[in-house]
Structure formats: structure tokens, C-alpha cells
Design a protein around this motif. Structure first.
Motif, mmCIF file in Angstrom:
data_model
loop_
_atom_site.group_PDB
_atom_site.id
_atom_site.type_symbol
_atom_site.label_atom_id
_atom_site.label_comp_id
_atom_site.label_asym_id
_atom_site.label_seq_id
_atom_site.Cartn_x
_atom_site.Cartn_y
_atom_site.Cartn_z
ATOM 1 N N ALA A 103 0.864 -1.188 0.000
ATOM 2 C CA ALA A 103 0.000 0.000 0.000
ATOM 3 C C ALA A 103 0.893 1.228 0.000
ATOM 4 O O ALA A 103 2.110 1.139 0.217
ATOM 5 C CB ALA A 103 -0.909 -0.001 1.231
ATOM 6 N N PHE A 104 0.293 2.371 -0.242
ATOM 7 C CA PHE A 104 1.036 3.620 -0.257
ATOM 8 C C PHE A 104 1.125 4.218 1.150
ATOM 9 O O PHE A 104 0.610 3.668 2.125
ATOM 10 C CB PHE A 104 0.369 4.615 -1.208
ATOM 11 C CG PHE A 104 0.527 4.258 -2.663
ATOM 12 C CD1 PHE A 104 1.784 4.163 -3.238
ATOM 13 C CD2 PHE A 104 -0.590 4.014 -3.458
ATOM 14 C CE1 PHE A 104 1.935 3.848 -4.581
ATOM 15 C CE2 PHE A 104 -0.452 3.698 -4.803
ATOM 16 C CZ PHE A 104 0.814 3.608 -5.366
ATOM 17 N N PHE A 105 1.765 5.348 1.220
ATOM 18 C CA PHE A 105 1.966 6.089 2.465
ATOM 19 C C PHE A 105 0.642 6.442 3.134
ATOM 20 O O PHE A 105 0.511 6.412 4.358
ATOM 21 C CB PHE A 105 2.762 7.355 2.130
ATOM 22 C CG PHE A 105 3.063 8.261 3.277
ATOM 23 C CD1 PHE A 105 3.861 7.848 4.332
ATOM 24 C CD2 PHE A 105 2.578 9.566 3.288
ATOM 25 C CE1 PHE A 105 4.161 8.707 5.380
ATOM 26 C CE2 PHE A 105 2.873 10.434 4.322
ATOM 27 C CZ PHE A 105 3.676 9.999 5.370
ATOM 28 N N ASN A 106 -0.370 6.745 2.310
ATOM 29 C CA ASN A 106 -1.614 7.240 2.886
ATOM 30 C C ASN A 106 -2.871 6.597 2.300
ATOM 31 O O ASN A 106 -3.977 7.033 2.581
ATOM 32 C CB ASN A 106 -1.712 8.758 2.717
ATOM 33 C CG ASN A 106 -1.650 9.188 1.258
ATOM 34 O OD1 ASN A 106 -1.485 8.352 0.365
ATOM 35 N ND2 ASN A 106 -1.785 10.486 1.017
ATOM 36 N N LYS A 107 -2.687 5.584 1.451
ATOM 37 C CA LYS A 107 -3.858 4.948 0.858
ATOM 38 C C LYS A 107 -3.507 3.553 0.366
ATOM 39 O O LYS A 107 -2.332 3.180 0.277
ATOM 40 C CB LYS A 107 -4.413 5.795 -0.287
ATOM 41 C CG LYS A 107 -3.479 5.918 -1.481
ATOM 42 C CD LYS A 107 -4.018 6.921 -2.506
ATOM 43 C CE LYS A 107 -5.407 6.566 -2.961
ATOM 44 N NZ LYS A 107 -5.999 7.540 -3.873
ATOM 45 N N SER A 108 -4.524 2.799 0.014
ATOM 46 C CA SER A 108 -4.320 1.442 -0.491
ATOM 47 C C SER A 108 -3.685 1.496 -1.881
ATOM 48 O O SER A 108 -3.608 2.555 -2.502
ATOM 49 C CB SER A 108 -5.658 0.707 -0.564
ATOM 50 O OG SER A 108 -6.502 1.317 -1.533
ATOM 51 N N SER A 109 -3.267 0.322 -2.358
ATOM 52 C CA SER A 109 -2.698 0.252 -3.705
ATOM 53 C C SER A 109 -3.161 -1.034 -4.380
ATOM 54 O O SER A 109 -2.516 -2.082 -4.250
ATOM 55 C CB SER A 109 -1.167 0.293 -3.678
ATOM 56 O OG SER A 109 -0.655 0.115 -4.994
ATOM 57 N N PRO A 110 -4.271 -0.985 -5.099
ATOM 58 C CA PRO A 110 -4.737 -2.175 -5.812
ATOM 59 C C PRO A 110 -3.696 -2.725 -6.788
ATOM 60 O O PRO A 110 -3.620 -3.943 -6.995
ATOM 61 C CB PRO A 110 -5.983 -1.676 -6.561
ATOM 62 C CG PRO A 110 -6.442 -0.487 -5.799
ATOM 63 C CD PRO A 110 -5.201 0.153 -5.260
#
Length: 573
Positions: free
Chosen positions: A391-398
Motif C-alpha cells: 500500500a502507499f503512504f496514505n492509501k491502499s494500492s490495488p
């Protein structure tokens, strides 16, 4: 084309001075880095996702081209030193990291000995040897006798017994005499210690720099009736110990080799089962799964403090510990199968992970087995460590999650993205309301969709989990669409959410064989060859019929011709 070149090369190593170069003594001799820097590799073979069944006759297999010379990984080096001296010295912490090659850092093709590593080996050998003669507990473990007189008789017994464990086979007469001479030269080389202790110290330094310690060397060459080379008992013992323990053979395994118990598949199976019941079996399990799951990514996670104010290094550490304990629990305690690994709604939770999993209770820093909501959690893909590290620093990463599932769970051959590609997602505005919307718009061009049509759907299945792996019913008030369809083998699966996807993957023959194939590559320390296709198909059929139990998978690996034999390699003269 002939076989003389590898035979001459291996003979040169086997007959070279048993005493490696010692930085303290200044003696001449072969440096650990002077031996072959590369081991016999394999040519291009089918990718892990290749279906071998159409080309194979059930039960008819041939050994793949396993290297004759395989350097110990740093983990294997440390484990071997620990088991030799009874002390976990972690000497490899000062070494340059082992390179990952085709997904694993134990691939023989990537395990070279550079000048820098040869120097590291020398320094480590000197430090370990010095510690061994100072620490009375260590000295008591490795000395089989009390020195009398000039200590020569005890020194010879020490050399014979320690040498057998270091070399993973009895020393030859020439090797034994070389170490006896090294013992005699030791007196006066060091500032402290009795003459006996200085001699012992010099022997240890030399043994730990020998190619016979630093490499797994296989010298067997005699062909059987099928035109392949049966490994000798000590070579089988070494393969067993580094497959199942990531370390050298214990006394019981060496005794089994000496007594002929490893000459049959049944004898090998008996030892494999004994070894899997030993606590040392956790080392190889931890190492394989840490690499397969990319767990090194758990170690340096950073999240937006404005959104996740309590996320720090202790949370990352707990995530790493949870996944490790979960895998050990499923395989060694539950004696579970691949399905259990992928679907068990069980966590190992402490005070740092409890808020992420939304479980209540009086938790401390200790990780404790905790049931999780089966409507939200199912096995490895819904653990906080995997979700947070993909995932990213502040959100998911599909995209990151989807790439992992395709490559690591389904063994799909995906190309890397083009260089300098724009990875910035369009902003949330207008019709773009969710992360899924952003990804779909960003990857919609035809040039992107060929790959992202495969990558995105399994990633979308995990969209109910945010950047740290917390379950969310919606995304900032917007409904989450976690549905999708992906091609798997000759068919396809449709799913709604992570639990549905994980459950179907757990039952998928493609995913099961992918897990097996990764173990096969890791266990044989090399990439796949054409010869391996039928062996993997044979293993897959047997394991599929028995439910894909993971301990049985490991035992089955030891029963293959690839494990018990070596193919005749052809090289240019």
C-alpha cells in the motif's frame, strides 16, 4: 563436448589444501575466494506458471541439472556456525547482502564469492575462532577430550570430529593431516592462550575458510543403469539439512549417512519426518516464506502520521512477527495445508495490532493467537503485514496488491512496467470518487490495459482494507466495489471481496502448483529447467490427491529423482 572439465574442476577443489588462508598466521594456501565463483547453472526453462502436464507421463521423471557447487547463503552460514559452536554469533551481519536471483537469495547462480566476501569470511573466521577458545561453554562443546601432555592426541580427535561436521562428511587422510599440521603451526601465532588453545584456534580459522564449509560440494560421478548419478549418503544428508533446516547435518543425520540409512527413499523419508519435528525446521520455513511473501518490505514501513498517528516501527515489527508465527502455527502445529495458509481466520495479535484488526481485549506486547472475523479475514492475503506493505503512504494500492497475487500466488509472467512511466493517479474529483476509480481511469489506455486487465481485479478485491490493513466498510463515504473476474489456468474465477478471492485461490490447482513450484525452486537453489516440468507435474498430482499438506510437500521434495540424483552435465572443453 565431454564431462572432463567439471570433473577436473571439482577434483582440484577436493584435493586442494584443506587449510584455507589465515589472516593471522600469514600461511600460504588457497583463499576461499579462489575457488569457483560460479556454480553450474541451468539454461532457460519454463516459467513457474508453465503447465507441464501435457508433456509428461505420470511417474516418469528425470533429475534436473542441479549445481555441484552451491555457496552457503548468509543465513545458512550463520545457522551452521550456531550449530557447530552452540552460539548464535550472527557473523554475516557484516557481510554484503546475498543477491536475490529470480525471487530467492539462495539461487546458486547468484551466490558468488567476491574479493570483499572472501575478506569478510576471513575476518569472521578469525572472530569466531577467537571467541571459541575464550568462551569455555563453546570450547566445552567442541572439544571431545581433555588435552594431555602436548595435546596432540586430543587435537587430532578434535580435528577429526569437528572436521566431520564442518565438511559434512569424514575428512580424508590428507585433509586430516593438513589440519594436524595447521594445529602445530598455531602455537605462537596469537597473543593469548595456551599452546593447545592457539592450535585449536588456528584450526577453526582454517576450517571456516575451507571451500568444503563455504560451499555445498557434490563430487559423486558414478553413473547408475539409467545414466544418472546417485548422490552419496553424505551429499543426501547435506541436501536434507539445508532444505529442511537451512543448516548443516546433526550427528544423527551423519550417523544415518554413515550407516547406509539414506540409501533408499524410505530411509530419506524417515529422516525428513524426524527433521520436520525438530525446532530447527522453523528456519527454512521462515526463510522461504519471508522471501515468497516479500516480508523484507515489512521492516521499513512508513505511514502518514496525520492519518495513522500510532503507526511506528513497533507496528511493523509486530506485523512481521505475526506472519511468521501464523505460518509456523499452520504448518508445524496444525499440520495444515495450502488452503489453511490462505484461508484461516486466525491472527497473532498484540497491543499494536489489536486496533488494526478491531479486536477487543487486554493485549500486551506479546503476540497471542486470536480469532478474527471470518467475514473480513482469511489467511495471508488479509493480514495487516501484507496489506500494509503493499500500500502507499496514505492509501491502499490495488496495483501493488494485484501484481503480488498474480506473480507470487498464481505464478503469472508479468513484465515490469516501462521506464519513466507516470505513476501519479488522477485526483478524486467529479466521477472519480474512489481509489478503484482512480486506478481504472489511469490504466484504461490500451497500452496499459493489456497488463492491468490482469493486475487490477485481484487488487480491487482487497479494497476493503486501507493503507495499514484496517477493514473499512466504505471509502470516505463512497461504496467500495470489491468485485472482479480473473483468468486462472484454463478457466476464470469471479469474486466479491478478499475472503471470496482468498477462498477460491486456496482451492485453485494453479495457485497450489505455484506454491509447490516456488518451494521446488527454493529447495533446489536454482531456476527451473525443462527436465523439472515432469517432476513438478508428478508432485502436483500426488499432493493434490492428498490435500496439499505442506509438511507432506516438503517430504515429497526429498523423494524426487532431482533430490536424490544429479544429471550428467555437458560442458564445452
Amino acid at each position: 563436448m565431454n564431462r572432463s572439465t567439471p570433473r577436473m574442476l571439482l577434483a582440484a577443489i577436493a584435493l586442494s589444501s584443506a587449510v584455507a588462508c589465515s589472516g593471522t598466521s600469514g600461511d600460504g594456501g588457497s583463499d576461499p575466494g579462489d575457488g569457483p565463483g560460479t556454480s553450474t547453472g541451468t539454461g532457460p526453462g519454463p516459467g513457474p506458471g508453465t503447465d507441464p502436464s501435457a508433456q509428461c507421463e505420470p511417474g516418469v521423471t528425470a533429475p534436473g541439472p542441479t549445481p555441484r557447487l552451491t555457496r552457503l547463503t548468509h543465513a545458512q552460514y550463520d545457522n551452521s556456525v550456531r550449530d557447530l559452536f552452540g552460539k548464535d554469533m550472527k557473523a554475516s551481519a557484516a557481510f554484503l547482502a546475498d543477491p536475490a536471483f529470480e525471487g530467492f537469495n539462495n539461487n546458486a547462480k547468484g551466490l558468488l564469492v567476491s574479493d570483499r566476501l572472501a575478506r569478510d569470511y576471513r575476518r569472521a573466521a578469525e572472530t569466531i575462532a577467537a571467541d571459541a577458545v575464550v568462551d569455555q561453554a563453546v570450547l566445552g562443546k567442541i572439544l571431545p577430550c581433555a588435552p594431555e601432555g602436548d595435546g596432540a592426541a586430543c587435537a587430532r580427535q578434535f580435528i577429526r570430529e569437528l572436521g566431520k561436521r564442518v565438511y559434512r562428511r569424514p575428512l580424508s587422510a590428507e585433509q586430516e593431516e593438513a589440519y594436524v599440521a595447521a594445529y602445530a603451526r598455531g602455537n605462537g601465532l596469537f597473543d593469548a592462550g595456551t599452546p593447545f588453545e592457539q592450535g585449536v584456534r588456528h584450526v577453526i580459522e582454517a576450517m571456516l575458510q575451507s571451500p568444503h564449509f563455504l560451499y555445498r560440494i557434490e563430487l559423486s560421478e558414478e553413473l547408475d543403469g539409467a545414466g544418472i548419478i546417485p548422490l552419496d549418503a553424505y551429499e543426501v544428508a547435506t541436501r536434507l539439512s539445508y532444505l529442511l533446516w537451512n543448516s548443516l547435518p546433526d550427528d544423527a543425520l551423519l550417523e544415518a549417512a554413515e550407516g547406509g540409512a539414506l540409501g533408499t527413499p524410505e530411509g530419506i523419508e524417515a529422516e525428513a519426518r524426524r527433521m520436520l519435528d525438530d525446532p530447527k525446521a522453523t528456519s527454512a520455513l521462515d526463510d522461504f516464506h519471508a522471501q515468497w511473501l516479500h516480508m523484507s518490505r515489512y521492516a521499513d514501513l512508513s505511514k502518514d502520521p496525520a492519518l495513522y498517528e500510532d503507526f511506528d516501527a513497533s507496528v511493523s515489527s509486530a506485523m512481521m512477527g505475526e506472519t511468521k508465527q501464523f505460518i509456523r502455527h499452520v504448518i508445524l502445529e496444525m499440520e495444515g495445508d495450502f488452503r489453511t495458509l490462505m484461508t484461516a481466520p486466525v491472527g497473532f495479535v498484540n497491543d499494536k495490532l489489536a486496533p488494526i484488526y478491531g479486536v477487543e481485549g487486554s493485549f500486551t506486547s506479546e503476540l497471542v493467537e486470536t480469532p478474527l472475523d471470518p467475514a473480513e479475514r482469511a489467511g495471508l492475503l488479509t493480514q495487516a503485514g501484507f496489506l500494509s506493505s503493499h500500500a502507499f503512504f496514505n492509501k491502499s494500492s490495488p496495483i501493488h496488491r494485484g501484481v503480488f497475487i498474480q506473480r507470487q500466488i498464481l505464478c503469472t509472467d508479468l513484465p515490469d512496467p516501462p521506464a519513466n512511466i507516470n505513476t501519479t493517479l488522477p485526483p478524486i474529483q467529479g466521477e472519480i470518487r474512489t481509489t478503484r476509480d482512480q486506478v481504472e481511469v489511469h490504466t484504461s489506455p490500451d497500452a496499459c490495459n493489456k497488463c492491468h486487465g490482469v493486475i487490477n481485479p485481484p487488487g480491487f478485491a482487497l479494497e476493503h482494507f486501507d493503507a495499514v490493513g484496517r477493514y473499512r466498510a466504505d471509502e470516505d463515504g463512497e461504496t467500495i466495489d470489491a468485485t472482479g473476474t480473473i483468468a486462472v489456468g484454463d478457466g476464470e474465477i469471479s469474486f466479491d471481496g478478499a475472503v471470496d478471492l482468498a477462498t477460491q485461490l486456496a482451492e485453485s490447482p494453479v495457485a497450489q502448483r505455484c506454491y509447490l513450484t516456488n518451494w521446488y525452486r527454493y529447495g533446489n537453489a536454482r531456476q527451473l529447467s525443462r527436465e523439472d516440468a515432469c517432476t513438478i507435474a508428478d508432485l502436483d498430482a500426488k499432493l493434490g490427491a492428498s490435500g496439499y499438506n505442506i509438511k507432506e510437500l516438503l517430504v515429497a521434495l526429498t523423494q524426487t529423482k532431482t533430490f536424490r540424483y544429479r544429471a550428467v552435465e555437458e560442458v564445452d572443453q
